[in-house]
Design a protein around this motif. Structure first.
Motif, mmCIF file in Angstrom:
data_model
loop_
_atom_site.group_PDB
_atom_site.id
_atom_site.type_symbol
_atom_site.label_atom_id
_atom_site.label_comp_id
_atom_site.label_asym_id
_atom_site.label_seq_id
_atom_site.Cartn_x
_atom_site.Cartn_y
_atom_site.Cartn_z
ATOM 1 N N SER A 391 0.781 -1.304 0.017
ATOM 2 C CA SER A 391 0.178 0.114 0.055
ATOM 3 C C SER A 391 0.626 1.091 -0.096
ATOM 4 N N LEU A 392 2.105 1.160 -0.310
ATOM 5 C CA LEU A 392 2.980 2.317 -0.222
ATOM 6 C C LEU A 392 2.568 3.211 -1.378
ATOM 7 N N GLU A 393 2.184 4.420 -1.176
ATOM 8 C CA GLU A 393 1.572 5.092 -2.230
ATOM 9 C C GLU A 393 2.823 5.937 -2.999
ATOM 10 N N PRO A 394 2.873 5.805 -4.444
ATOM 11 C CA PRO A 394 4.061 6.453 -5.059
ATOM 12 C C PRO A 394 3.793 8.001 -5.046
ATOM 13 N N VAL A 395 4.951 8.564 -5.351
ATOM 14 C CA VAL A 395 4.920 10.195 -5.521
ATOM 15 C C VAL A 395 6.034 10.563 -6.312
ATOM 16 N N ASP A 415 14.590 11.993 4.764
ATOM 17 C CA ASP A 415 13.176 11.247 4.989
ATOM 18 C C ASP A 415 13.152 9.942 4.216
ATOM 19 N N ARG A 416 13.436 8.752 4.550
ATOM 20 C CA ARG A 416 13.643 7.648 3.713
ATOM 21 C C ARG A 416 12.447 7.039 3.220
ATOM 22 N N LEU A 417 11.331 7.465 3.947
ATOM 23 C CA LEU A 417 9.773 7.257 3.578
ATOM 24 C C LEU A 417 9.400 7.783 2.328
ATOM 25 N N THR A 418 9.725 9.232 2.457
ATOM 26 C CA THR A 418 9.637 10.015 1.213
ATOM 27 C C THR A 418 10.450 9.522 0.037
ATOM 28 N N ALA A 419 11.538 9.267 0.321
ATOM 29 C CA ALA A 419 12.348 8.576 -0.892
ATOM 30 C C ALA A 419 12.035 7.334 -1.365
ATOM 31 N N ALA A 420 11.371 6.369 -0.702
ATOM 32 C CA ALA A 420 10.956 5.216 -0.972
ATOM 33 C C ALA A 420 9.452 5.583 -1.907
ATOM 34 N N ARG A 421 8.727 6.695 -1.616
ATOM 35 C CA ARG A 421 7.493 6.857 -2.517
ATOM 36 C C ARG A 421 8.054 7.368 -3.721
ATOM 37 N N LYS A 422 8.992 8.228 -3.630
ATOM 38 C CA LYS A 422 9.546 8.885 -4.806
ATOM 39 C C LYS A 422 10.216 7.955 -5.708
ATOM 40 N N MET A 423 10.927 6.824 -5.128
ATOM 41 C CA MET A 423 11.658 5.782 -5.859
ATOM 42 C C MET A 423 10.524 5.215 -6.602
ATOM 43 N N LEU A 424 9.356 4.843 -6.063
ATOM 44 C CA LEU A 424 8.220 3.902 -6.732
ATOM 45 C C LEU A 424 7.595 4.769 -7.613
ATOM 46 N N GLY A 425 7.385 6.239 -7.422
ATOM 47 C CA GLY A 425 6.899 6.959 -8.468
ATOM 48 C C GLY A 425 7.638 7.063 -9.711
ATOM 49 N N TYR A 426 9.117 7.181 -9.531
ATOM 50 C CA TYR A 426 10.049 7.337 -10.491
ATOM 51 C C TYR A 426 10.043 6.119 -11.190
ATOM 52 N N LEU A 427 9.985 4.560 -10.758
ATOM 53 C CA LEU A 427 10.148 3.445 -11.473
ATOM 54 C C LEU A 427 8.815 3.124 -12.084
ATOM 55 N N GLN A 428 7.713 3.674 -11.466
ATOM 56 C CA GLN A 428 6.348 3.449 -12.278
ATOM 57 C C GLN A 428 6.296 4.145 -13.533
ATOM 58 N N GLY A 429 7.085 5.326 -13.584
ATOM 59 C CA GLY A 429 7.158 6.126 -14.827
ATOM 60 C C GLY A 429 8.242 6.189 -15.980
ATOM 61 N N ASN A 430 9.153 5.275 -15.422
ATOM 62 C CA ASN A 430 10.376 4.909 -16.353
ATOM 63 C C ASN A 430 10.412 3.459 -16.689
ATOM 64 N N ALA A 431 10.647 3.284 -17.887
ATOM 65 C CA ALA A 431 10.860 1.740 -18.360
ATOM 66 C C ALA A 431 12.095 1.300 -17.731
ATOM 67 N N ARG A 472 8.373 -6.218 -8.122
ATOM 68 C CA ARG A 472 9.688 -5.691 -8.407
ATOM 69 C C ARG A 472 9.894 -4.079 -8.002
ATOM 70 N N ASP A 473 8.952 -3.164 -8.429
ATOM 71 C CA ASP A 473 9.355 -1.818 -8.264
ATOM 72 C C ASP A 473 9.129 -1.447 -6.913
ATOM 73 N N ARG A 474 8.127 -2.260 -6.054
ATOM 74 C CA ARG A 474 7.853 -2.232 -4.724
ATOM 75 C C ARG A 474 9.151 -2.637 -3.831
ATOM 76 N N LEU A 475 9.510 -3.763 -4.335
ATOM 77 C CA LEU A 475 10.940 -4.436 -3.557
ATOM 78 C C LEU A 475 12.121 -3.285 -3.464
ATOM 79 N N LEU A 476 12.065 -2.757 -4.837
ATOM 80 C CA LEU A 476 13.220 -1.741 -4.868
ATOM 81 C C LEU A 476 13.135 -0.420 -3.920
ATOM 82 N N ALA A 477 11.799 -0.039 -4.254
ATOM 83 C CA ALA A 477 11.419 1.155 -3.207
ATOM 84 C C ALA A 477 11.637 0.720 -1.757
ATOM 85 N N ALA A 478 11.309 -0.345 -1.430
ATOM 86 C CA ALA A 478 11.626 -0.660 0.276
ATOM 87 C C ALA A 478 12.994 -0.590 0.322
ATOM 88 N N SER A 479 13.845 -0.847 -0.608
ATOM 89 C CA SER A 479 15.245 -0.927 -0.204
ATOM 90 C C SER A 479 15.928 0.332 -0.236
#
Length: 503
Positions: A391-395, A415-431, A472-479
């Motif tokens: 349920s991590l929300e992408p930003v 802020d690692r949580l913000t970084a994780a959400r931005k990571m997820l947002g970046y991954l969802q928008g890039n191939a 896969r994107d969520r695992l990398l964001a959690a990392s």
């Protein structure tokens, strides 16, 4: 704190990735091509110079060793010979008990190699130089703790080729160290790598002592032997057998006692019989993945094993089960970043590798159930913090492209949580996640301070490639909860290597 644009040019920008930025001095070493690093093991031979090279690593003071190795590399010493000597020096000079702590000098060799493989040619030496320095630190710790050294095997006790397998299995089952040492020596002289891996995979996962490092050592030792050559297997597997018999201080022999660390395996030896025939064929099921993930969050070891069996028997594919296990490990890291949770990740990586390599159907089932059973042990009684990987929300980052990558790694420091959400947002928008992987590795090179940085990053970046979306994107964001941020202080190693090379 490094400014975003400064970090961009030094770590993640396209120009830095090609010109190497702060690591440009590595160009003084001959590049290690991908082909050289991946040559088949049968092409690697035990050259006469390996023993002197091992002695060089053992005998040279830490403050001079990087210079000595750099000098030999500049004169033609190969990457694989350095890797082989590094592994053998650790095997001979560092006691594999506990399977962790100072023994990370050995455990990290494969992780350093994976980091080298994934790096640009001219950067491939840096993880290996780091591992060389790590060996000297571990060697010094070993001396302080009693100066354990691997001794020659008692040849009079080595069983014949006809008896070696039976003798080794009996010794491991009875936790008999001396008998196991003699038996593995006889077995490795006659058995092949695949037969030995099948045996060690089972013993590596059978107990939770050393928080999963036993399974990690099984995977990493065989993977390193694939690179440096099977001719080095005897001392490596003697060390491995000795490590797997570590009782972690327990006075009782686990073969005659009912100890908590052994119960999941004993239970799963029965539970595994319940898995349906044809279980390897099944359907991908996102709902089933979330169901098992919930069991990981709240269940006991027996509960998670039972939940995995239930899903497999309902026709769910093993891949969907593993996605829950990887997701559960990632969520543990989000909930409580630290030693236990990062080993949930590296343990799952090792189990998945063994699952892919083994040919035994029963061993595959056991590996899956043991992975499920161990994750609650990493969680313990700790209450959740409300962070859920599914349920991590992408930003979306404020910046775009390479600057977005720089923004994410700058945010890690505050802020690692913000970084994780931005990571997820970046991954969802890039191939491609390659810019993220490149930046993560670069920051380990520049700012990593311990073997866990290499072990964790190599494992999670490998696991990312094994998973399907959305996991896969969520695992990398959690990392992000363990990755190094761009604002952290540079380590001293890069400067020492620069000095060693005369740069």
């Amino acid at each position: 704190m490094i400014q975003r644009r400064s970090f961009l040019t030094s770590a993640t920008g396209a120009g830095a990735l090609t010109a190497l930025g702060q690591l440009g001095f590595l160009g003084r070493l001959p590049a290690v091509s991908a082909a050289e690093a991946r040559l088949p093991p049968q092409l690697v031979r035990f050259h006469p110079e390996i023993e002197p090279l091992v002695r060089l690593l053992e005998d040279t003071p830490r403050e001079r060793l990087l210079e000595e190795v750099a000098s030999r590399v500049q004169r033609g010493l190969s990457y694989r010979n350095v890797l082989a000597a590094l592994m053998l020096a650790g095997i001979r000079n560092v006691q594999p008990r506990p399977v962790g702590f100072k023994f990370h000098a050995v455990l990290v060799v494969n992780s350093a190699h994976l980091a080298s493989l994934a790096s640009p040619d001219a950067e491939r030496w840096l993880p290996i130089f780091w591992a060389v320095d790590q060996f000297k630190a571990s060697q010094a710790a070993n001396v302080k703790e009693g100066n354990w050294l691997m001794r020659p095997v008692d040849e009079s006790r080595v069983p014949s080729s006809a008896q070696a397998r039976k003798a080794f299995l009996e010794a491991m089952d009875q936790w008999d160290e001396s008998a196991a040492d003699a038996a593995i020596t006889g077995l490795v002289r006659t058995a092949g790598a695949n037969e030995l891996f099948e045996i060690f995979a089972r013993y590596g996962m059978r107990d939770f002592r050393d928080i999963g490092h036993k399974a990690i050592y099984v995977a990493n030792s065989f993977r390193t032997l694939e690179v440096i050559g099977w001719q080095h297997a005897e001392p490596v597997l003697r060390s491995l057998a000795y490590a797997l018999l570590d009782r972690a201080g327990a006075k009782d022999n686990p073969a005659q006692a009912d100890l908590p660390a052994d119960r999941p395996f004993r239970d799963n030896l029965e539970t595994v019989k319940q898995v349906r025939a044809g279980w390897l064929e099944g359907r991908r099921d996102a709902g089933a993945t979330r169901e098992l993930l919930q069991a990981v969050r709240s269940g006991a070891p027996a509960d998670t094993s039972a939940a995995a069996v239930k899903l497999l028997n309902q026709g769910v594919a093993p891949q969907s089960v593993f996605e829950a296990l990887f997701g559960g490990a990632g969520e543990l890291l989000m909930q409580a970043p630290g030693i236990l949770s990062l080993h949930a990740m590296t343990f799952t990586n090792a189990i998945h590798y063994a699952w892919q390599r083994t040919q035994s159907d029963e061993t595959r089932r056991l590996l899956l159930l043991q992975n499920a059973a161990f994750l609650p042990l990493y969680r313990g009684d700790r209450a959740g913090k409300g962070l859920a990987i599914d349920s991590l929300e992408p930003v979306l980052p404020d910046a775009k492209g390479a600057e977005a990558v720089a923004e994410i790694f700058a945010d890690i420091g505050s802020d690692r949580l913000t970084a994780a959400r931005k990571m997820l947002g970046y991954l969802q928008g890039n191939a491609s996640a390659q810019p993220i992987a490149d930046a993560a590795r670069r920051l380990i090179f520049l700012k990593g301070t311990n073997s866990h940085d290499y072990k964790f990053s190599s494992a999670v970046l490998e696991d990312y490639e094994q998973l399907a979306q959305p996991w896969r994107d969520r695992l990398l964001a959690a990392s992000v909860f363990y990755f190094r941020g761009s604002g952290e202080k540079d380590n001293a190693l890069v400067g020492r290597i620069r000095t060693a090379l005369g740069a």
